[in-house]
Design a protein around this motif. Structure first.
Motif, mmCIF file in Angstrom:
data_model
loop_
_atom_site.group_PDB
_atom_site.id
_atom_site.type_symbol
_atom_site.label_atom_id
_atom_site.label_comp_id
_atom_site.label_asym_id
_atom_site.label_seq_id
_atom_site.Cartn_x
_atom_site.Cartn_y
_atom_site.Cartn_z
ATOM 1 N N TRP A 145 0.848 -1.072 -0.221
ATOM 2 C CA TRP A 145 -0.266 -0.032 -0.015
ATOM 3 C C TRP A 145 0.881 1.161 0.062
ATOM 4 O O TRP A 145 0.565 2.177 -0.723
ATOM 5 C CB TRP A 145 -0.944 0.404 1.288
ATOM 6 N N LYS A 188 1.209 3.887 -3.079
ATOM 7 C CA LYS A 188 0.576 5.061 -2.902
ATOM 8 C C LYS A 188 1.720 6.238 -3.020
ATOM 9 O O LYS A 188 1.402 7.373 -2.989
ATOM 10 C CB LYS A 188 -0.434 5.120 -1.565
ATOM 11 N N LYS A 194 -7.407 2.796 5.008
ATOM 12 C CA LYS A 194 -7.663 4.137 5.090
ATOM 13 C C LYS A 194 -6.689 5.045 6.002
ATOM 14 O O LYS A 194 -6.418 5.973 5.716
ATOM 15 C CB LYS A 194 -9.284 4.018 5.764
ATOM 16 N N ASP A 214 -3.915 5.575 3.824
ATOM 17 C CA ASP A 214 -4.240 6.588 2.893
ATOM 18 C C ASP A 214 -3.857 7.853 3.552
ATOM 19 O O ASP A 214 -3.413 8.776 2.802
ATOM 20 C CB ASP A 214 -5.667 6.542 2.451
ATOM 21 N N ASP A 234 -1.286 10.682 1.961
ATOM 22 C CA ASP A 234 -1.875 11.832 1.540
ATOM 23 C C ASP A 234 -1.197 13.194 2.571
ATOM 24 O O ASP A 234 -0.952 14.160 1.935
ATOM 25 C CB ASP A 234 -3.408 11.941 1.877
#
Length: 368
Positions: free
Chosen positions: A259, A263, A353, A356, A360
């Motif tokens: 992940w 990302k 989540k 993420d 971010d």
């Protein structure tokens, strides 16, 4: 959103009944020091790793200190290791009045640069301590080749390497001795301190069993000046529960690592370490190299995201090793990496989540 660097509470919540039963079974048995639960875990570790012997001790640090003593890393002997690691990997050498001899690291893996080991060998060299850190093992083919050529003992510091394999061989089983730490954050971690020494050598195993109980061959009969270092029965019980699910936990860690890499792959300010050699990595931690690392770390903290820095000061620059006479610039790769490395939250129960949000936030920092 708050993202902890690590938490044990989610795993405990998922398997609360199993953990509670394991703990209270020990309480009801009245056997708290060594005993059946420790023996049971030792047998399970042997089966999982393929080691001939597994001996539980009180911590990973104790495991290093005891194994160093047994292997003769003492009294002025030189022992080759990395300056880019946790203190215990080298203090175990210094505690016995041996001399740590540092070799710089590989810039892509952060492991010891095996091509530079042989140039540090002298007639006084007794051994090598390779440290399997972050996600992968050292090049054990090369290390064992050098050790065999120069008749050196090898102590594998696999404190962070449970589950890792080199050419199918589990960490800690390739050298003369290997050690694990069961500190709570580890891939296989307890609810307190704990450690284990593994070996395929019958004599080394017998010495280890004596060394952990003051050097006694039987009660009140002391063959050596040893240690009081015994794995706690309650920790062994907890670890036996966790060991049942270790492959699942390792797989989840791999998913989380993917992940992160997926990302953050488009972020030009981030670089990832490379996995080298025929090995099975385990993502005990997830490290990256970041531009403006300290500022990024502050920004993560402001946004309630946990992180860690492994390691901000290489050991040759630590005050406790100043007597070795090293100066800044002696191990330039370790020094460079120490200024850029950053570890992000990773554990089997973290959610996509949350990952993420971490990614971010990192991208938001670099857009500022």
């Amino acid at each position: 959103m708050k993202v902890n660097f690590y938490t044990s509470l989610r795993e405990y919540s998922e398997r609360k009944e199993e953990f509670n039963k394991a703990i209270f079974d020990v309480v009801e048995s009245g056997s708290f020091i060594l005993g059946p639960k420790v023996t049971e875990l030792e047998e399970q570790i042997k089966a999982y790793t393929g080691a001939k012997h597994a001996i539980g001790v009180a911590s990973g640090t104790d495991a290093l200190v005891i194994a160093s003593h047994i292997l003769g890393f003492t009294d002025g002997k030189e022992v080759i290791t990395s300056p880019f690691t946790f203190l215990a990997s080298t203090s175990c050498i210094a505690k016995h009045n041996a001399k740590p001899v540092f070799v710089d690291i590989d810039e892509e893996t952060f492991e010891i640069n095996t091509n530079k080991i042989e140039e540090k060998i002298t007639p006084n060299t007794a051994g090598i301590v390779p440290i399997h850190l972050f996600s992968q093992m050292n090049n054990m083919d090369r290390i064992m080749e050098v050790a065999s050529k120069h008749n050196l003992r090898v102590l594998e510091d696999a404190a962070e390497a449970f589950g890792m394999r080199w050419h199918g061989k589990h960490s800690g089983t390739i050298g003369d001795m290997g050690i694990f730490s069961f500190f709570p954050t580890k891939t296989l971690g307890g609810y307190g301190d704990g450690g284990m020494i593994i070996t395929n050598d019958d004599n080394l195993a017998q010495m280890t069993k004596m060394f952990r109980v003051h050097g006694a061959s039987k009660k009140y009969h002391y063959d050596y000046i040893g240690y009081n270092s015994r794995l706690d029965s309650m920790q062994a019980a907890v670890l036996s529960v966790k060991l049942k699910y270790i492959d699942e936990a390792i797989k989840k860690r791999e998913t989380v690592a993917k992940w992160y890499t997926d990302k953050l792959s488009d972020c030009e300010y981030i670089r990832f370490p490379k996995i080298k050699g025929d090995q099975s990595p385990v993502y005990y931690v997830f490290n990256l190299l970041a531009e403006k690392r300290d500022e990024l770390a502050d920004f993560l903290k402001e946004n309630e995201i946990g992180y860690s820095i492994y390691y901000p000061i290489p050991l040759h620059m630590q005050k406790c090793f100043s007597y070795l006479g090293h100066k800044k610039g002696d191990f330039p790769v370790a020094e460079k990496i120490s200024q850029e490395i950053l570890a992000l939250p990773i554990y089997p129960e973290i959610t996509e989540k949350e990952v993420d949000f971490v990614c971010d936030t990192i991208k938001k920092f670099y857009r500022k």
